[in-house]
Design an enzyme around this catalytic site. Structure first.
Site, PDB file in Angstrom:
ATOM      1  N   GLN A  42       0.767  -1.159  -0.033  1.00  0.00           N
ATOM      2  CA  GLN A  42       0.167   0.061   0.069  1.00  0.00           C
ATOM      3  C   GLN A  42       0.926   1.554  -0.017  1.00  0.00           C
ATOM      4  O   GLN A  42       0.306   2.409  -0.392  1.00  0.00           O
ATOM      5  CB  GLN A  42      -0.888  -0.109   1.264  1.00  0.00           C
ATOM      6  CG  GLN A  42      -1.919  -1.072   1.033  1.00  0.00           C
ATOM      7  CD  GLN A  42      -2.796  -1.152   2.345  1.00  0.00           C
ATOM      8  OE1 GLN A  42      -2.598  -1.726   3.359  1.00  0.00           O
ATOM      9  NE2 GLN A  42      -4.154  -0.446   2.125  1.00  0.00           N
ATOM     10  N   HIS A  62      -1.786  -5.536 -12.417  1.00  0.00           N
ATOM     11  CA  HIS A  62      -1.188  -5.226 -13.681  1.00  0.00           C
ATOM     12  C   HIS A  62      -2.211  -6.105 -14.827  1.00  0.00           C
ATOM     13  O   HIS A  62      -2.294  -5.793 -15.940  1.00  0.00           O
ATOM     14  CB  HIS A  62       0.335  -5.596 -13.848  1.00  0.00           C
ATOM     15  CG  HIS A  62       1.169  -4.807 -13.181  1.00  0.00           C
ATOM     16  ND1 HIS A  62       2.291  -5.102 -12.651  1.00  0.00           N
ATOM     17  CD2 HIS A  62       1.233  -3.420 -12.752  1.00  0.00           C
ATOM     18  CE1 HIS A  62       2.908  -4.196 -11.955  1.00  0.00           C
ATOM     19  NE2 HIS A  62       2.089  -3.201 -12.125  1.00  0.00           N
ATOM     20  N   ASP A  75       2.426   0.533  -7.886  1.00  0.00           N
ATOM     21  CA  ASP A  75       3.655   0.621  -8.586  1.00  0.00           C
ATOM     22  C   ASP A  75       4.656   1.563  -8.022  1.00  0.00           C
ATOM     23  O   ASP A  75       5.853   1.539  -7.501  1.00  0.00           O
ATOM     24  CB  ASP A  75       3.646   0.764 -10.059  1.00  0.00           C
ATOM     25  CG  ASP A  75       3.120  -0.258 -10.993  1.00  0.00           C
ATOM     26  OD1 ASP A  75       2.976  -1.441 -10.265  1.00  0.00           O
ATOM     27  OD2 ASP A  75       3.117  -0.231 -12.079  1.00  0.00           O
ATOM     28  N   ARG A 100       3.873   0.298  12.903  1.00  0.00           N
ATOM     29  CA  ARG A 100       3.577  -0.962  12.479  1.00  0.00           C
ATOM     30  C   ARG A 100       3.728  -0.948  10.917  1.00  0.00           C
ATOM     31  O   ARG A 100       2.765  -0.215  10.165  1.00  0.00           O
ATOM     32  CB  ARG A 100       1.973  -1.394  13.025  1.00  0.00           C
ATOM     33  CG  ARG A 100       1.585  -2.812  12.529  1.00  0.00           C
ATOM     34  CD  ARG A 100       0.312  -3.256  12.884  1.00  0.00           C
ATOM     35  NE  ARG A 100       0.089  -4.705  12.106  1.00  0.00           N
ATOM     36  CZ  ARG A 100      -0.894  -4.510  11.569  1.00  0.00           C
ATOM     37  NH1 ARG A 100      -1.939  -3.722  11.589  1.00  0.00           N
ATOM     38  NH2 ARG A 100      -1.174  -5.688  10.541  1.00  0.00           N
ATOM     39  N   HIS A 145       1.369  -9.207   4.819  1.00  0.00           N
ATOM     40  CA  HIS A 145      -0.014  -8.288   4.711  1.00  0.00           C
ATOM     41  C   HIS A 145      -0.233  -8.307   3.086  1.00  0.00           C
ATOM     42  O   HIS A 145      -0.315  -7.304   2.604  1.00  0.00           O
ATOM     43  CB  HIS A 145       0.493  -6.803   5.073  1.00  0.00           C
ATOM     44  CG  HIS A 145      -0.728  -5.945   5.636  1.00  0.00           C
ATOM     45  ND1 HIS A 145      -0.778  -5.336   6.794  1.00  0.00           N
ATOM     46  CD2 HIS A 145      -1.747  -5.730   4.800  1.00  0.00           C
ATOM     47  CE1 HIS A 145      -1.930  -4.751   6.655  1.00  0.00           C
ATOM     48  NE2 HIS A 145      -2.778  -4.779   5.760  1.00  0.00           N
ATOM     49  N   ASN A 190      -1.556 -10.509   8.648  1.00  0.00           N
ATOM     50  CA  ASN A 190      -2.569  -9.375   8.818  1.00  0.00           C
ATOM     51  C   ASN A 190      -3.746  -9.861   8.159  1.00  0.00           C
ATOM     52  O   ASN A 190      -4.040 -10.257   6.996  1.00  0.00           O
ATOM     53  CB  ASN A 190      -2.196  -8.199   8.434  1.00  0.00           C
ATOM     54  CG  ASN A 190      -3.032  -7.183   8.499  1.00  0.00           C
ATOM     55  OD1 ASN A 190      -3.299  -6.614   9.443  1.00  0.00           O
ATOM     56  ND2 ASN A 190      -3.853  -6.826   7.219  1.00  0.00           N
ATOM     57  N   GLU A 191      -4.873  -9.860   8.983  1.00  0.00           N
ATOM     58  CA  GLU A 191      -6.025 -10.220   8.613  1.00  0.00           C
ATOM     59  C   GLU A 191      -6.356 -11.268   7.182  1.00  0.00           C
ATOM     60  O   GLU A 191      -6.371 -10.739   6.343  1.00  0.00           O
ATOM     61  CB  GLU A 191      -6.795  -8.794   7.704  1.00  0.00           C
ATOM     62  CG  GLU A 191      -7.016  -7.433   8.898  1.00  0.00           C
ATOM     63  CD  GLU A 191      -7.736  -6.557   8.439  1.00  0.00           C
ATOM     64  OE1 GLU A 191      -8.322  -6.605   7.239  1.00  0.00           O
ATOM     65  OE2 GLU A 191      -7.778  -5.433   8.844  1.00  0.00           O
ATOM     66  N   ASN A 333      -7.540  -6.025  14.665  1.00  0.00           N
ATOM     67  CA  ASN A 333      -7.841  -4.749  13.816  1.00  0.00           C
ATOM     68  C   ASN A 333      -9.374  -4.621  13.823  1.00  0.00           C
ATOM     69  O   ASN A 333     -10.483  -5.798  13.616  1.00  0.00           O
ATOM     70  CB  ASN A 333      -7.603  -5.260  12.572  1.00  0.00           C
ATOM     71  CG  ASN A 333      -6.197  -5.104  12.066  1.00  0.00           C
ATOM     72  OD1 ASN A 333      -5.286  -4.834  13.159  1.00  0.00           O
ATOM     73  ND2 ASN A 333      -5.514  -5.126  11.023  1.00  0.00           N
ATOM     74  N   TYR A 335     -12.822  -1.949  12.701  1.00  0.00           N
ATOM     75  CA  TYR A 335     -13.463  -0.637  12.149  1.00  0.00           C
ATOM     76  C   TYR A 335     -14.977  -0.466  12.515  1.00  0.00           C
ATOM     77  O   TYR A 335     -15.215   0.598  12.338  1.00  0.00           O
ATOM     78  CB  TYR A 335     -13.099  -0.659  10.629  1.00  0.00           C
ATOM     79  CG  TYR A 335     -11.730  -0.481  10.326  1.00  0.00           C
ATOM     80  CD1 TYR A 335     -10.918  -1.747  10.348  1.00  0.00           C
ATOM     81  CD2 TYR A 335     -10.958   0.570  10.103  1.00  0.00           C
ATOM     82  CE1 TYR A 335      -9.580  -1.670   9.876  1.00  0.00           C
ATOM     83  CE2 TYR A 335      -9.606   0.819   9.510  1.00  0.00           C
ATOM     84  CZ  TYR A 335      -8.948  -0.566   9.494  1.00  0.00           C
ATOM     85  OH  TYR A 335      -7.616  -0.327   9.143  1.00  0.00           O
ATOM     86  N   GLU A 402      -5.155  -2.036  14.273  1.00  0.00           N
ATOM     87  CA  GLU A 402      -5.604  -1.098  13.195  1.00  0.00           C
ATOM     88  C   GLU A 402      -6.968  -0.661  13.991  1.00  0.00           C
ATOM     89  O   GLU A 402      -7.922  -1.417  14.142  1.00  0.00           O
ATOM     90  CB  GLU A 402      -5.798  -1.951  11.779  1.00  0.00           C
ATOM     91  CG  GLU A 402      -4.461  -2.099  11.030  1.00  0.00           C
ATOM     92  CD  GLU A 402      -4.793  -2.567   9.692  1.00  0.00           C
ATOM     93  OE1 GLU A 402      -6.119  -2.395   9.227  1.00  0.00           O
ATOM     94  OE2 GLU A 402      -3.942  -3.427   9.119  1.00  0.00           O
TER      95      GLU A 402
END
Ligand SMILES: *[C@@H]1O[C@H](CO)[C@@H](O)[C@H](O)[C@H]1NC(C)=O
Ligand SMILES: *[C@@H]1O[C@H](CO)[C@@H](O)[C@H](O)[C@H]1NC(C)=O
Length: 498
Positions: A42, A62, A75, A100, A145, A190-191, A333, A335, A402
């Site tokens: 990310q 891609h 990219d 993190r 991740h 992660n997740e 995590n 939200y 998170e």
């Protein structure tokens, strides 16, 4: 359920309000730690710089640009591969205790194999870690991740259990040996649910495999075994000298029953067990293994669908014991919140994860929105979730790895300030009033970044990144100022009681 737990959950039900409450004017505990998070794909960019290998997210974005908003990809992203020293400055300015971030497996091991190390990739992470340490910021490192070396994806990826457990074990051992003198907090995955269910179930994330309720379960099985292998490797080969902590990040919404009826409560419990217990139970529950409700329901539906054995792979008793307890803190995590209503069992037809659960879910139209369709602002849900985890997994130490809010990238980000204020207020109530042992908090994210299928259209950052400018300049938002104040005062409002 023990009587104490029944009484406790009754108390929690009646005392936790599901409406807005004033932010509380007490202070977070003195030793509470604060950080922000990002993930390699990310933010890093440099997707083929200095010998990095292709990852499955490079390949996916891609190959299927039409699957990503505006055909975008990672990219260049925030160009943190070149700008990491600026990232460290941002963290320093916030007063963050930790950062993190995740390692790009294919930057370190271009083919995924531990016998072919890309020294430039190793140097990148060594430099980042040393810049953090020299500014008093602890590195919290995630091994995986979501970006898998494409070479391993080509061999079947996570559903290829035997291969991936070995490859991950080698990678984890290498990472511990390279960075473990400086890194004291490790997260293996992660997740993983997003990789397994979205990647190999619904087929919307990389690698885009559509095998819902079959490969998605195999993927999770591999992940749990791989995590446990890495934990035991750390325990046996590194803990005596490095003395750090290893855990796995599991994510979930809070699932609120649509009514007080026993059926809706059962449905909400089943939903959280399938969603969260799928990964958490084997590691964090004193009994280990998958939640019994998953084992029973998937076996029963598989049989009616004509499968010779359950679509949910089984752990042997030895494996249950091997995986159970492989954590040093609970990494969470979260939200948002989802409502759950009981439903008749869905008809037998195409196998699938949602049919295995058979409940009805939605988010309430009165809840505040964000830029992400799935993310509604429901602060009280987090307090309920923390209490549920405390009771279900025997009062673990919890680090929130998170939590955050998306908008369209504005500098005056009042929605995000409000989100942090209200979520942190509910977390503080869980700590002070309910006795839940939350010891740290991680704001997602340090800066705006590549938000997977949403590309650059949903922004989670405390800092704005100008993606139209080749230099990718970062600018602090109002929320960065707010978070900085919270970290330095441990207080969410203007003035706190001492
Ligand atoms: C919803 O948004 C409004 C306006 O930003 C804010 O005043 C209110 O506190 C928010 N409610 C919740 C529960 O976050
Ligand atoms: C929280 O967990 C830490 C680490 O296990 C422990 O030292 C501490 O006593 C716990 N605090 C509470 C309130 O349970």
């Amino acid at each position: 359920m023990k009587l104490k737990n029944i009484l406790l959950s009754f108390l929690v039900q009646v005392t936790l309000s599901t409406t807005f409450s004033e932010p509380i004017n007490k202070k977070f505990p003195k030793n509470f730690i604060w950080g922000t998070a990002t993930a390699s794909y990310q933010v890093e960019g440099g997707w083929q710089d200095d010998g990095k290998g292709e990852s499955n997210w490079d390949h996916f974005t891609h190959t299927y640009p039409d699957h990503i908003a505006n055909g975008d990809n990672g990219d260049i992203a925030c160009d943190s591969y070149h700008k990491y020293l600026e990232d460290v400055e941002l963290l320093k300015d916030l007063g963050a205790n930790f950062y993190r971030f995740s390692l790009s497996w294919s930057r370190i091991l271009p083919t995924g194999n531990a016998d072919e190390v890309n020294q430039a990739g190793v140097d990148y992470y060594k430099n980042l870690i040393s810049a953090l340490k020299s500014n008093g910021i602890e590195p919290f490192v995630t091994l995986f991740h979501w970006d898998l070396p494409q070479a391993l994806e080509d061999q079947g990826g996570w559903p290829n259990t035997d291969l991936l457990v070995e490859k991950f074990a080698d990678y984890a051992r290498l990472a511990f040996s390279l960075f473990g003198d400086d890194v004291k907090n490790w997260m293996t995955f992660n997740e993983a649910k997003q990789t397994c269910q979205l990647g190999y179930g619904y087929g919307v994330f990389a690698p885009g495999v559509n095998s819902d309720g079959i490969d998605s379960y195999k993927c999770a099985h591999t992940v749990l075994k791989s995590h446990a292998r890495a934990y035991h490797i750390y325990d046996e080969e590194f803990r005596p000298t490095q003395n750090g902590r290893v855990s796995m990040v599991v994510d979930t919404d809070w699932f609120e029953p649509a009514s007080d009826s026993d059926q809706d409560k059962e449905a909400a419990e089943r939903k959280i067990q399938f969603n969260f217990g799928w990964y958490a139970n084997a590691i964090y529950h004193p009994d280990g293994n998958y939640p019994q409700v998953m084992i029973d329901r998937i076996a029963e539906r598989s049989q009616r669908e004509g499968f010779e054995q359950s679509r949910l792979p089984a752990f042997t008793p030895e494996e249950v014991n091997y995986i159970k307890g492989t954590y040093d803190f609970f990494a969470l995590n979260t939200y948002t919140t989802t409502m759950v209503q009981w439903s008749d069992d869905w008809e037998i037809g195409t196998p699938g994860y949602d049919a295995d659960i058979s409940v009805t879910t939605w988010q309430d139209s009165s809840w505040n929105s964000s830029a992400s369709g799935w993310l509604k602002v429901v602060p009280w849900g987090t307090r309920k979730l923390l209490n549920w985890i405390d009771q279900t997994y025997n009062h673990p130490e919890i680090v929130i790895t998170e939590n955050g809010f998306s908008d369209h990238g504005e500098l005056e980000d009042g929605g995000r300030v409000n989100y942090y204020l209200e979520y942190l207020s509910n977390i503080l109530q869980a700590i002070l009033d309910d006795g839940v042992n939350v010891t740290g908090y991680t704001a997602w994210s340090l800066m705006d970044n590549f938000e997977w299928l949403s590309g650059y259209t949903e922004k989670f950052g405390l800092h704005q990144v100008d993606f139209g400018n080749p230099d990718r300049p970062r600018t602090a938002k109002s929320s960065a100022e707010y978070y900085k104040k919270v970290i330095s005062t441990r207080c969410l409002v203007d003035v706190c009681e001492d």
